[in-house]
Design a protein around this motif. Structure first.
Motif, short mmCIF file in Angstrom:
data_model
loop_
_atom_site.label_atom_id
_atom_site.label_comp_id
_atom_site.label_asym_id
_atom_site.label_seq_id
_atom_site.Cartn_x
_atom_site.Cartn_y
_atom_site.Cartn_z
N SER A 23 -15.92 -5.09 -13.17
CA SER A 23 -15.41 -4.72 -11.86
C SER A 23 -14.39 -5.76 -11.39
O SER A 23 -14.64 -6.97 -11.47
CB SER A 23 -16.56 -4.64 -10.84
N TYR A 24 -13.27 -5.26 -10.89
CA TYR A 24 -12.20 -6.12 -10.37
C TYR A 24 -11.79 -5.60 -9.00
O TYR A 24 -12.18 -4.52 -8.58
CB TYR A 24 -10.99 -6.11 -11.32
N ARG A 25 -10.97 -6.41 -8.30
CA ARG A 25 -10.48 -5.99 -6.99
C ARG A 25 -9.02 -6.41 -6.86
O ARG A 25 -8.65 -7.54 -7.19
CB ARG A 25 -11.29 -6.62 -5.85
N LEU A 26 -8.18 -5.47 -6.40
CA LEU A 26 -6.80 -5.80 -6.07
C LEU A 26 -6.79 -6.15 -4.59
O LEU A 26 -7.03 -5.30 -3.75
CB LEU A 26 -5.86 -4.63 -6.35
N GLU A 27 -6.52 -7.40 -4.27
CA GLU A 27 -6.57 -7.87 -2.89
C GLU A 27 -5.16 -8.11 -2.37
O GLU A 27 -4.31 -8.66 -3.08
CB GLU A 27 -7.41 -9.14 -2.79
N LEU A 28 -4.92 -7.70 -1.11
CA LEU A 28 -3.61 -7.84 -0.48
C LEU A 28 -3.76 -8.24 0.98
O LEU A 28 -4.81 -8.01 1.59
CB LEU A 28 -2.80 -6.53 -0.54
N SER A 29 -2.69 -8.79 1.52
CA SER A 29 -2.59 -9.05 2.96
C SER A 29 -1.45 -8.18 3.50
O SER A 29 -0.68 -7.59 2.75
CB SER A 29 -2.29 -10.53 3.23
N GLN A 30 -1.36 -8.10 4.81
CA GLN A 30 -0.25 -7.36 5.40
C GLN A 30 1.07 -7.98 4.98
O GLN A 30 1.20 -9.20 4.88
CB GLN A 30 -0.36 -7.36 6.93
N GLY A 31 2.05 -7.12 4.73
CA GLY A 31 3.37 -7.57 4.32
C GLY A 31 4.44 -6.94 5.17
O GLY A 31 4.19 -6.47 6.29
N PRO A 32 5.68 -6.89 4.66
CA PRO A 32 6.80 -6.34 5.45
C PRO A 32 6.73 -4.84 5.65
O PRO A 32 7.41 -4.32 6.53
CB PRO A 32 8.02 -6.73 4.61
N ASP A 33 5.94 -4.14 4.83
CA ASP A 33 5.78 -2.69 4.98
C ASP A 33 4.31 -2.35 5.22
O ASP A 33 3.42 -3.09 4.80
CB ASP A 33 6.24 -1.95 3.72
N PRO A 34 4.04 -1.22 5.91
CA PRO A 34 2.65 -0.83 6.16
C PRO A 34 1.98 -0.17 4.95
O PRO A 34 0.83 0.25 5.03
CB PRO A 34 2.77 0.18 7.31
N GLU A 35 2.70 -0.09 3.85
CA GLU A 35 2.11 0.50 2.64
C GLU A 35 2.75 -0.14 1.42
O GLU A 35 3.82 -0.73 1.48
CB GLU A 35 2.32 2.02 2.61
N MET A 36 2.07 -0.02 0.29
CA MET A 36 2.53 -0.60 -0.96
C MET A 36 2.15 0.34 -2.09
O MET A 36 0.96 0.61 -2.30
CB MET A 36 1.89 -1.97 -1.18
N GLN A 42 -5.36 -3.90 10.09
CA GLN A 42 -6.11 -5.11 9.79
C GLN A 42 -5.21 -6.05 9.02
O GLN A 42 -4.01 -5.76 8.84
CB GLN A 42 -7.39 -4.78 8.99
N THR A 43 -5.71 -7.18 8.59
CA THR A 43 -4.85 -8.17 7.93
C THR A 43 -5.15 -8.33 6.45
O THR A 43 -4.28 -8.70 5.67
CB THR A 43 -4.99 -9.53 8.61
N GLU A 44 -6.41 -8.07 6.02
CA GLU A 44 -6.78 -8.25 4.62
C GLU A 44 -7.29 -6.91 4.05
O GLU A 44 -7.98 -6.16 4.74
CB GLU A 44 -7.88 -9.31 4.48
N PHE A 45 -6.95 -6.65 2.78
CA PHE A 45 -7.30 -5.37 2.15
C PHE A 45 -7.81 -5.62 0.74
O PHE A 45 -7.36 -6.55 0.06
CB PHE A 45 -6.09 -4.44 2.12
N SER A 46 -8.73 -4.76 0.31
CA SER A 46 -9.32 -4.90 -1.02
C SER A 46 -9.55 -3.52 -1.62
O SER A 46 -10.16 -2.65 -0.99
CB SER A 46 -10.65 -5.67 -0.94
N PHE A 47 -9.05 -3.34 -2.85
CA PHE A 47 -9.18 -2.05 -3.53
C PHE A 47 -9.90 -2.27 -4.86
O PHE A 47 -9.37 -2.93 -5.77
CB PHE A 47 -7.80 -1.44 -3.78
N PRO A 48 -11.14 -1.76 -4.99
CA PRO A 48 -11.91 -1.95 -6.22
C PRO A 48 -11.25 -1.28 -7.42
O PRO A 48 -10.64 -0.20 -7.30
CB PRO A 48 -13.26 -1.29 -5.91
N VAL A 49 -11.36 -1.92 -8.59
CA VAL A 49 -10.84 -1.39 -9.84
C VAL A 49 -11.92 -1.55 -10.91
O VAL A 49 -12.36 -2.68 -11.17
CB VAL A 49 -9.56 -2.13 -10.29
N ASP A 50 -12.35 -0.45 -11.51
CA ASP A 50 -13.37 -0.50 -12.56
C ASP A 50 -12.72 -0.34 -13.92
O ASP A 50 -12.04 0.66 -14.19
CB ASP A 50 -14.40 0.62 -12.34
#
Length: 450
Positions: A231-244, A300-308
């Motif tokens: 199990s892994y997680r792609l973690e991001l913070s807010q950036g210049p765009d509201p989506e990536m 929010q400011t921090e985001f996490s997307f699980p990757v299996d």
């Protein structure tokens, strides 16, 4: 040996006369079967209705320049045409006036499947002699259209004096000394000057832009990870765009782990990026495969997307923006950052002038000719310099034919089109310019209704 199909690209800034030249090509008695590809800048397409007497098939690509996004449409259309190449002899592609033609030309050199079936015969750039100087100083697209041309059609010379024409010739030669300049009125040029040019000048393109053969992509970064099951997680913070936008794909060969491999598979990934993305909220799983995920980064400011990861191997992650812009990283189950085996920063898609926009209207009913002319007169007096282009199909009260409406800055023209017969009467208009006000334009048109 397979015979390649020639492709002629018609380009030029808004209102330069591209559709007029296209109509001349289609109505001349040359005996060739032509497939037409239209690329429009705007929400709705009207250019297909401006192409007259055309039995040829017309394919439309809307809403953008042919670059990192719409190039996917071009590849799909050309792929479809390749399977039916016995039905036509050549392709004419008319780009939007807001397009840099470079990415169009790139497609015929960097995409193997396209290169095997088609060749770029030439880029024909039309120049509006009356208005081009208003755009050359502040439009990189207008400059690129001239720089990449194999032939330059200096159109509308009847609207300028000989001194202005000579000055324009010198300025165009300053941007492109290799292209032949052809003076014209109403885009009337000999077809042998614009068809069968003999091939796009790749060497000149590389001189103009040394990175020409590195395509513009809708992603700025790619990285390869050597991952074990888990199990892994792609973690991001807010950036210049509201989506990536991002995609994680398994690599079929365990040996594919270098930066060059990222460049090799970039065109394949580009095709995935040209498809519709699936929205993904914080905490939802981002599974490896060919699905393009649009990561939502709002509220929010921090985001996490699980990757299996089910099987060990190399995996390539491609992201719309660089990881640094969003503090993005891949973490393992222990929360440790997984280092890339290789990474590559790609040539990102070019940036357009945000003040230039396209506003389109489509509505039923008929317009009063006198009211419309009066409103248009006021519109041109107050905003003519900012209105680069106006075009559309109008239903005028008392006229049983469509009215084909076109305008460039302060100049307006209308011509009778096909009869309405029993078809529902409606109006479709597109305004392209700088700092346009949708509410004002919509209100003015509404006042012109019968």
């Amino acid at each position: 040996m397979t015979t390649k199909i020639p492709v002629t690209v018609l380009t030029g800034f808004l209102g330069s006369g591209k559709t007029t030249l296209l109509n001349r090509i289609l109505t001349e008695n040359h005996g060739q079967r032509i497939a037409v590809i239209e690329n429009e800048f705007g929400e709705i397409g009207v250019d297909q209705d401006l192409v007259i007497n055309a039995d040829e098939e017309i394919f439309e690509m809307n809403n953008g320049c042919i670059c990192c996004t719409v190039r996917g449409d071009l590849i799909r259309i050309l792929g479809s045409l390749a399977r039916r190449k016995d039905r036509f002899d050549r392709i004419v592609l008319e780009t939007t006036g807001m397009a840099d033609p470079g990415p169009v030309a790139q497609t015929f050199f960097v995409d193997d499947e396209i290169r095997d079936e088609f060749y770029l015969d030439g880029i024909i750039t039309l120049v509006d002699a009356r208005h081009v100087t208003q755009h050359l100083d502040d439009s990189e697209e207008a400059q690129a259209q001239i720089a990449f041309a194999d032939r330059i059609v200096l159109n509308k010379i009847d609207l300028v004096d000989p001194s202005t024409q000579r000055s324009l010739n010198n300025r165009l030669l300053g941007l492109n000394r290799m292209a032949e300049i052809i003076p014209a009125e109403m885009a009337a040029v000999a077809l042998d000057k614009v068809l069968d040019v003999g091939g796009f000048d790749l060497n000149r393109a590389l001189e103009t832009n040394p990175a020409f053969l590195e395509p513009e992509y809708p992603f700025e970064w790619g990285g390869i990870y050597d991952l074990e099951p888990g199990s892994y997680r792609l973690e991001l913070s807010q950036g210049p765009d509201p989506e990536m936008s991002a995609i994680l794909v398994p690599l079929p060969d365990k040996n594919e782990s270098g930066e060059k491999d990222l460049q090799v598979i970039a065109e394949t990934i580009f095709r995935y990026f040209s498809q519709a993305a699936k929205s993904l909220q914080d905490g939802e799983h981002m599974s490896p495969g060919t699905t393009l995920w649009e990561l939502q980064l709002e509220q929010q400011t921090e985001f996490s997307f699980p990757v299996d990861i089910a099987a060990a191997g190399y995996y390539a992650l491609f992201t719309q923006h660089t990881p640094e812009e969003f503090s993005a990283s891949l973490k393992d189950s222990a929360g440790q950052t997984v280092k890339t085996a290789a990474e590559h920063f790609f040539n990102a898609g070019h940036i357009h002038d945000d003040t230039v926009s396209s506003i389109a209207f489509e509505f039923s009913g008929s317009l009063d000719a006198e009211k419309l002319n009066a409103w248009m007169s006021v519109l041109l007096q107050t905003q003519g310099t900012d209105l680069f282009r106006m075009k559309g199909i109008l239903s005028i009260d008392g006229d049983d034919r469509r009215v084909v409406f076109q305008g460039v800055h302060m100049l307006l023209d209308s011509q009778p089109g096909a009869p309405w017969n029993n078809e529902p009467r409606n109006n479709r208009l597109v305004f392209i310019g700088r700092n346009l006000n949708r509410d004002y334009l919509q209100g003015g048109l509404k006042q012109c209704m019968v």
